[in-house]
Design an enzyme around this catalytic site. Sequence first.
Site, PDB file in Angstrom:
ATOM      1  N   HIS A  34     -11.318   7.360   4.326  1.00  0.00           N
ATOM      2  CA  HIS A  34     -10.413   8.520   4.449  1.00  0.00           C
ATOM      3  C   HIS A  34     -11.160   9.754   3.934  1.00  0.00           C
ATOM      4  O   HIS A  34     -11.945   9.647   2.986  1.00  0.00           O
ATOM      5  CB  HIS A  34      -9.171   8.361   3.552  1.00  0.00           C
ATOM      6  CG  HIS A  34      -8.072   7.522   4.113  1.00  0.00           C
ATOM      7  ND1 HIS A  34      -7.352   6.642   3.333  1.00  0.00           N
ATOM      8  CD2 HIS A  34      -7.527   7.453   5.360  1.00  0.00           C
ATOM      9  CE1 HIS A  34      -6.416   6.061   4.076  1.00  0.00           C
ATOM     10  NE2 HIS A  34      -6.508   6.526   5.307  1.00  0.00           N
ATOM     11  N   CYS A  77      -5.029   9.413  -3.648  1.00  0.00           N
ATOM     12  CA  CYS A  77      -4.329   8.499  -2.722  1.00  0.00           C
ATOM     13  C   CYS A  77      -2.867   8.309  -3.118  1.00  0.00           C
ATOM     14  O   CYS A  77      -2.017   8.060  -2.266  1.00  0.00           O
ATOM     15  CB  CYS A  77      -4.987   7.129  -2.717  1.00  0.00           C
ATOM     16  SG  CYS A  77      -6.681   7.101  -2.166  1.00  0.00           S
ATOM     17  N   ASP A 100       0.814  -1.222   0.000  1.00  0.00           N
ATOM     18  CA  ASP A 100       0.000   0.000   0.000  1.00  0.00           C
ATOM     19  C   ASP A 100       0.846   1.270   0.000  1.00  0.00           C
ATOM     20  O   ASP A 100       0.304   2.377   0.053  1.00  0.00           O
ATOM     21  CB  ASP A 100      -0.920   0.030   1.234  1.00  0.00           C
ATOM     22  CG  ASP A 100      -2.251  -0.680   0.981  1.00  0.00           C
ATOM     23  OD1 ASP A 100      -2.668  -0.794  -0.193  1.00  0.00           O
ATOM     24  OD2 ASP A 100      -2.891  -1.097   1.972  1.00  0.00           O
TER      25      ASP A 100
HETATM   26  N1  ARG Z   1      -5.335   0.101   0.818  1.00  0.00           N
HETATM   27  C1  ARG Z   1      -5.037   1.386   1.363  1.00  0.00           C
HETATM   28  C2  ARG Z   1      -5.587   1.501   2.775  1.00  0.00           C
HETATM   29  O1  ARG Z   1      -6.625   0.950   3.032  1.00  0.00           O
HETATM   30  C3  ARG Z   1      -5.597   2.464   0.486  1.00  0.00           C
HETATM   31  C4  ARG Z   1      -5.221   3.835   0.935  1.00  0.00           C
HETATM   32  C5  ARG Z   1      -5.848   4.892   0.083  1.00  0.00           C
HETATM   33  N2  ARG Z   1      -5.321   6.168   0.368  1.00  0.00           N
HETATM   34  C6  ARG Z   1      -6.027   7.286   0.515  1.00  0.00           C
HETATM   35  N3  ARG Z   1      -5.386   8.402   0.659  1.00  0.00           N
HETATM   36  N4  ARG Z   1      -7.327   7.280   0.591  1.00  0.00           N
HETATM   37  O2  ARG Z   1      -4.997   2.099   3.640  1.00  0.00           O
END
Ligand code: ARG
Length: 292
Positions: free
Chosen positions: A187, A281, A88
């Site tokens: 988020h 992201c 990630d």
């Molecule tokens: N798989 C990652 C998580 O769940 C995705 C993060 C996405 N990042 C963001 N800034 N929304 O943490």
Amino acid sequence: MNLISDAGPVTSTAGRPQPVVTRRSTHRRYLMCPPTYFDVTYSINPWMNPAKPTDQPIAAAQWQRIHDQLVSLGHTVDLIPPVPGLPDMVFAANGATVWGDRALVARFRHEERDAESASYLEWFASRGLQVRQAETANEGEGDYLTAGRWLLAGSGFRTDRRAHLESEQYFDRPVIGLTLVDDRYYHLDTALAVLDEDTVMYYPGAFTAGSQAILRELFPSAIIATADDAAVFGLNAVSDGRHVVMPAGATHLMAKLREAGFEPIGMDVSELLRAGGGVKCCTLELHDSAGG
Ligand code: ARG
């Protein structure tokens, strides 16, 4: 600052109404992490299903197009080296929050991402910024977005509310706490994007009634996204004040942006979305002194 035309709405020769506002882009600096080790090997949000692995070459191509798009708009993109075993880490937005000469590095909610912080501490320190790691769960620009004088701060799934106070003190800026309620939008940057100093777009259904009221009060001219826009991650967008680089599926939202004088640029993010990620992201904006 945007220039409001004093002529009011004007009509083109083709009879189509033209946007009343001229949007101005400003030069930005971003930090991205190459998707070398990107994969879905665990699940920490509802989009992630390790039983359905990602197509690495397609994911890499999608990331590259986002990177190249930002560069071709004239922005500076720095790279942080990816680390094996941290799939990630490509989602650089989560690594830190940066303002002026200070970086507050993430403390991840889930242990699967915990080890990413060390790279960000090192990266910012080597660039001479004042840097420290957040004391409580704090997922950087995934949950903190700068809008003019405000620092908009999400909580509900990842960043702890107590972290908001820490950020307010560390950056010496007023923090506006916003509470998320839908676990698909875990988020803040999955539910709201800052378009310029005083314009945002967001999906109201991702927020508590109280947070919706705050957003209406602070941003009366916000662009409101539909459930469909949100479901294709349309709010996971990067704006330079004029160009809005965003997931291409959000066609309704793109039309609204055009009406408001912005230039949406659609990107295919289908593979990144398997991890619950999109354009924003992958992009940590460096609001630092070097960036202007
Ligand atoms: N798989 C990652 C998580 O769940 C995705 C993060 C996405 N990042 C963001 N800034 N929304 O943490």
